[in-house]
Enzyme design. Structure first.
Site, PDB file in Angstrom:
ATOM      1  N   MET A  54       5.408  -5.472  -0.962  1.00 23.60           N
ATOM      2  CA  MET A  54       4.607  -4.246  -0.804  1.00 23.60           C
ATOM      3  C   MET A  54       4.903  -3.313  -1.973  1.00 23.60           C
ATOM      4  O   MET A  54       6.048  -3.223  -2.406  1.00 23.60           O
ATOM      5  CB  MET A  54       4.986  -3.544   0.499  1.00 23.60           C
ATOM      6  CG  MET A  54       4.345  -2.153   0.648  1.00 23.60           C
ATOM      7  SD  MET A  54       4.784  -1.335   2.185  1.00 23.60           S
ATOM      8  CE  MET A  54       6.473  -0.879   1.848  1.00 23.60           C
ATOM      9  N   ASN A  55       3.848  -2.626  -2.492  1.00 18.83           N
ATOM     10  CA  ASN A  55       4.134  -1.454  -3.333  1.00 18.83           C
ATOM     11  C   ASN A  55       3.378  -0.236  -2.825  1.00 18.83           C
ATOM     12  O   ASN A  55       3.566   0.130  -1.650  1.00 18.83           O
ATOM     13  CB  ASN A  55       4.041  -1.722  -4.835  1.00 18.83           C
ATOM     14  CG  ASN A  55       2.772  -2.304  -5.377  1.00 18.83           C
ATOM     15  OD1 ASN A  55       2.471  -3.453  -5.119  1.00 18.83           O
ATOM     16  ND2 ASN A  55       2.018  -1.565  -6.158  1.00 18.83           N
ATOM     17  N   ASP A  56       2.555   0.411  -3.597  1.00 18.95           N
ATOM     18  CA  ASP A  56       2.042   1.748  -3.269  1.00 18.95           C
ATOM     19  C   ASP A  56       1.438   1.883  -1.865  1.00 18.95           C
ATOM     20  O   ASP A  56       0.692   1.011  -1.423  1.00 18.95           O
ATOM     21  CB  ASP A  56       0.897   2.134  -4.214  1.00 18.95           C
ATOM     22  CG  ASP A  56       1.169   1.821  -5.660  1.00 18.95           C
ATOM     23  OD1 ASP A  56       2.299   1.449  -5.985  1.00 18.95           O
ATOM     24  OD2 ASP A  56       0.234   1.952  -6.459  1.00 18.95           O
ATOM     25  N   GLN A  72      -0.390  -1.627  -0.942  1.00 20.01           N
ATOM     26  CA  GLN A  72      -0.490  -2.741  -1.885  1.00 20.01           C
ATOM     27  C   GLN A  72       0.361  -3.877  -1.338  1.00 20.01           C
ATOM     28  O   GLN A  72       1.578  -3.715  -1.130  1.00 20.01           O
ATOM     29  CB  GLN A  72       0.015  -2.297  -3.265  1.00 20.01           C
ATOM     30  CG  GLN A  72      -0.910  -1.328  -3.973  1.00 20.01           C
ATOM     31  CD  GLN A  72      -2.155  -2.049  -4.481  1.00 20.01           C
ATOM     32  OE1 GLN A  72      -2.134  -2.672  -5.510  1.00 20.01           O
ATOM     33  NE2 GLN A  72      -3.246  -1.963  -3.725  1.00 20.01           N
ATOM     34  N   TRP A  80       5.437  -9.151  -6.723  1.00 20.66           N
ATOM     35  CA  TRP A  80       4.062  -8.679  -6.932  1.00 20.66           C
ATOM     36  C   TRP A  80       3.129  -9.834  -7.344  1.00 20.66           C
ATOM     37  O   TRP A  80       3.521 -10.705  -8.128  1.00 20.66           O
ATOM     38  CB  TRP A  80       4.073  -7.603  -8.027  1.00 20.66           C
ATOM     39  CG  TRP A  80       2.764  -6.879  -8.194  1.00 20.66           C
ATOM     40  CD1 TRP A  80       2.399  -5.724  -7.572  1.00 20.66           C
ATOM     41  CD2 TRP A  80       1.664  -7.256  -9.036  1.00 20.66           C
ATOM     42  NE1 TRP A  80       1.133  -5.363  -7.969  1.00 20.66           N
ATOM     43  CE2 TRP A  80       0.652  -6.283  -8.865  1.00 20.66           C
ATOM     44  CE3 TRP A  80       1.414  -8.320  -9.902  1.00 20.66           C
ATOM     45  CZ2 TRP A  80      -0.565  -6.330  -9.537  1.00 20.66           C
ATOM     46  CZ3 TRP A  80       0.192  -8.376 -10.565  1.00 20.66           C
ATOM     47  CH2 TRP A  80      -0.788  -7.378 -10.378  1.00 20.66           C
ATOM     48  N   ASP A 186      -6.900   3.749  -9.624  1.00 22.46           N
ATOM     49  CA  ASP A 186      -6.263   4.478  -8.518  1.00 22.46           C
ATOM     50  C   ASP A 186      -7.070   5.715  -8.066  1.00 22.46           C
ATOM     51  O   ASP A 186      -6.542   6.838  -8.038  1.00 22.46           O
ATOM     52  CB  ASP A 186      -4.815   4.870  -8.877  1.00 22.46           C
ATOM     53  CG  ASP A 186      -4.002   3.678  -9.357  1.00 22.46           C
ATOM     54  OD1 ASP A 186      -4.378   2.535  -9.023  1.00 22.46           O
ATOM     55  OD2 ASP A 186      -2.998   3.889 -10.075  1.00 22.46           O
ATOM     56  N   GLU A 237      -0.751   7.065 -13.338  1.00 27.27           N
ATOM     57  CA  GLU A 237      -1.238   6.264 -12.210  1.00 27.27           C
ATOM     58  C   GLU A 237      -1.314   7.130 -10.952  1.00 27.27           C
ATOM     59  O   GLU A 237      -0.741   8.211 -10.884  1.00 27.27           O
ATOM     60  CB  GLU A 237      -0.275   5.091 -11.933  1.00 27.27           C
ATOM     61  CG  GLU A 237      -0.083   4.155 -13.110  1.00 27.27           C
ATOM     62  CD  GLU A 237       0.791   2.929 -12.793  1.00 27.27           C
ATOM     63  OE1 GLU A 237       0.391   1.825 -13.163  1.00 27.27           O
ATOM     64  OE2 GLU A 237       1.862   3.086 -12.179  1.00 27.27           O
TER      65      GLU A 237
HETATM   66  C1  FRU Z   1       1.268   1.815  -9.228  1.00 21.28           C
HETATM   67  C2  FRU Z   1       0.299   0.707  -9.580  1.00 21.28           C
HETATM   68  C3  FRU Z   1      -1.117   1.212  -9.577  1.00 21.28           C
HETATM   69  C4  FRU Z   1      -1.912  -0.029  -9.303  1.00 21.28           C
HETATM   70  C5  FRU Z   1      -1.012  -0.775  -8.366  1.00 21.28           C
HETATM   71  C6  FRU Z   1      -1.085  -2.263  -8.499  1.00 21.28           C
HETATM   72  O1  FRU Z   1       2.473   1.372  -8.717  1.00 21.28           O
HETATM   73  O2  FRU Z   1       0.648   0.158 -10.831  1.00 21.28           O
HETATM   74  O3  FRU Z   1      -1.489   1.882 -10.762  1.00 21.28           O
HETATM   75  O4  FRU Z   1      -3.157   0.253  -8.744  1.00 21.28           O
HETATM   76  O5  FRU Z   1       0.304  -0.338  -8.614  1.00 21.28           O
HETATM   77  O6  FRU Z   1      -0.385  -2.901  -7.479  1.00 21.28           O
END
Ligand code: FRU
Length: 526
Positions: A54-56, A72, A80, A186, A237
């Site tokens: 998981m990210n954002d 994400q 990722w 974004d 971002e």
């Molecule tokens: C920020 C980012 C965003 C992008 C996403 C991809 O962490 O780099 O700019 O949309 O993660 O996972």
């Protein structure tokens, strides 16, 4: 002696302070009967995906009593990869229910970060049976274009839901094409009640672009902002734009959040903010200096919830509790990354300076369990607190220090709080009166061998008045520090080899007065 040696030497001389009052004599919460969510380093009151990467946080929107959290997500690996939008809902931002993946990649690309809104007046025409649709606007990232060295592989896509976010239908084509710029992503969409238009705030390489739309589908460029302002050590971002009341006055200001990677104040990813005005076309500010929403290393890509009812009125924020400098190699096995605790943003003004403070939401108080109060005392050297009743590794702590020069020894060079474990690993949180900096130090806090970028001391300049309040949320593998009602925030992840179980207060070369403290074990949400 360096700080680490001082800490090790003085730890041996630790005195046990018996000056605390037990308010509730229950034993620490016992481990749950099932093994669900009990892996090493698994946060107990933060959102984490059941498994995988998981990210954002994405698409946070409140609708019909539910806080939606999309994120994400890559369901096939703990690293990722092709991005999806994972999904969870909550009725208090604290307890979460996992839902199936909401949006899958398609021929236009991976589903990168973006936002969601309730289209109350059905301006998009995508509503059904008189109910407003939920609209998600996100970035399509087309990987083959990227591989081929093209630059126009990021566009903005749209999906809608007519069943409270349970299923999503994509609009056939991207709603905003790429004008020939590599980083173009974004989108954060809001309804601007003054211009009666939707506004999209987009991160474009080294600045922000604003677009407007009557219907969320047709977008017109309004203006750009920020090429010459703020931090520029990396790509911009995950922006956010919203209006706020200045605390205690009738003044209204607009706040623009911009995440940046790398280029954060303590290395890697971080989120800066600008306070100014937005007139439906342009964002303007007289702000000269760069300001950060969090001075720790692990609060990135955070944005605020859409459609919080006026009757609530709060501006609610969460971020991704990691940092691109090491996110893909942190030592968790089944999943990677957590989301910060939810925070209310408060815009304060003193002597013409605006500060965007972050305060943990009150809903977190429902997690409070066993409780201990520490009585007023003078801290000299290292003093271990008697907190047997508390599960330090999953706790909330609230300390009040007094910095006035009352004692014959004078004010210390620095003072603070140490979390420690059986192995002698230490996470230090302190204020250096000498340097005027607040810091967190995870150089000896546990495992930091997985990345050369992880270990370190994180600092922020800070000028307290006579009193300093330090509030902590500790959750197995993270510490979130809120100073003086969130005027300064530090969020850091840590990987102690055994859970933190000791609380030590320290004061170096002088004394500091602890006015009092209250500490709670926190219940697991899983
Ligand atoms: C920020 C980012 C965003 C992008 C996403 C991809 O962490 O780099 O700019 O949309 O993660 O996972």
């Amino acid at each position: 002696m360096n700080r680490r040696n001082i800490l090790l030497a003085t730890l041996v001389l630790t005195i046990l302070a018996f000056s605390c009052t037990v308010k509730n004599k229950q034993q620490p919460t016992s481990e749950p009967a099932t093994s669900y969510y009990t892996e090493k380093y698994r946060p107990q009151f933060h959102f984490t995906p059941d498994s995988m990467w998981m990210n954002d946080p994405n698409g946070m929107v409140y609708y019909e009593g539910e806080y939606h959290l999309f994120y994400q997500y890559y369901p096939d690996s703990t690293i990722w990869g092709p991005m999806h939008w994972g999904h969870a809902v909550s009725n208090d931002m604290v307890h979460w229910e996992h839902l199936p993946i909401a949006i899958y990649p398609d021929e236009h690309g991976y589903i990168f970060s973006g936002s969601a809104v309730v289209d109350w007046n059905n301006t998009s025409g995508l509503g059904k049976d008189g109910q407003p649709p939920l609209i998600a606007i996100f970035t399509y990232h087309e990987p083959s274009g990227e591989k081929a060295g093209e630059i126009d592989f990021q566009t903005q896509g749209l999906a809608f839901s007519n069943d409270k976010g349970r299923t999503w239908t994509k609009y056939d084509e991207p709603v905003l094409k790429n004008p020939g710029i590599k980083d173009f992503r974004d989108p954060k969409v809001i309804w601007n009640k003054d211009s009666k238009k939707w506004i999209m705030t987009l991160a474009v390489q080294d600045h922000i672009e604003f677009y407007s739309s009557p219907n969320l589908i047709d977008w017109t460029r309004e203006s750009g902002f920020g090429k010459e302002l703020g931090a520029h050590g990396g790509v911009w971002e995950c922006p956010d734009l919203f209006q706020m009341n200045v605390e205690g006055s009738d003044e209204k200001r607009w706040v623009l959040l911009v995440s940046i990677n790398p280029g954060g104040p303590n290395g890697g990813s971080a989120t800066q903010y600008f306070v100014g005005n937005f007139d439906g076309n342009k964002f303007t500010t007289s702000q000269k200096e760069t300001k950060w929403i969090d001075s720790g290393r692990d609060n990135y890509a955070g944005v605020t919830w859409s459609d919080i009812p006026d009757s609530d009125g709060r501006r609610l924020f969460i971020g991704w509790m990691s940092n691109w400098s090491y996110a893909t190699v942190v030592p968790t096995e089944k999943w990677r990354s957590a989301i910060t605790i939810p925070r209310e943003l408060i815009l304060e003004k003193s002597e013409n300076n605006y500060i965007l403070a972050s305060v943990p939401v009150d809903e977190l108080k429902t997690l409070r369990s066993e409780n201990v109060e520490l009585q007023a005392q003078v801290i000299s050297g290292k003093v271990e607190m008697d907190t047997k009743q508390i599960q330090i590794s999953r706790s909330e702590m609230n300390f009040q220090f007094k910095l006035s020069n009352e004692s014959q020894f004078g004010l210390p060079e620095e003072f603070g709080i140490t979390l420690s474990n059986e192995k002698g690993e230490v996470f230090n949180i302190g204020y250096s009166i000498q340097d005027g900096t607040f810091y967190t130090d995870r150089t000896n806090a546990g495992n930091n061998s997985f990345s050369n970028n992880f270990s370190g001391i994180h600092k922020a300049e800070y000028k307290p008045d006579e009193n300093m309040e330090i509030r902590l949320f500790v959750d197995e593998a993270s510490v979130e520090v809120f100073v003086d009602n969130g005027k300064l925030v530090m969020t850091d992840i840590v990987f102690p080899s055994t859970p933190y179980s000791k609380l030590i207060l320290f004061s170096t070369n002088g004394n500091v007065k602890l006015q009092g403290a209250e500490i709670w074990s926190l219940k697991s949400i899983w």
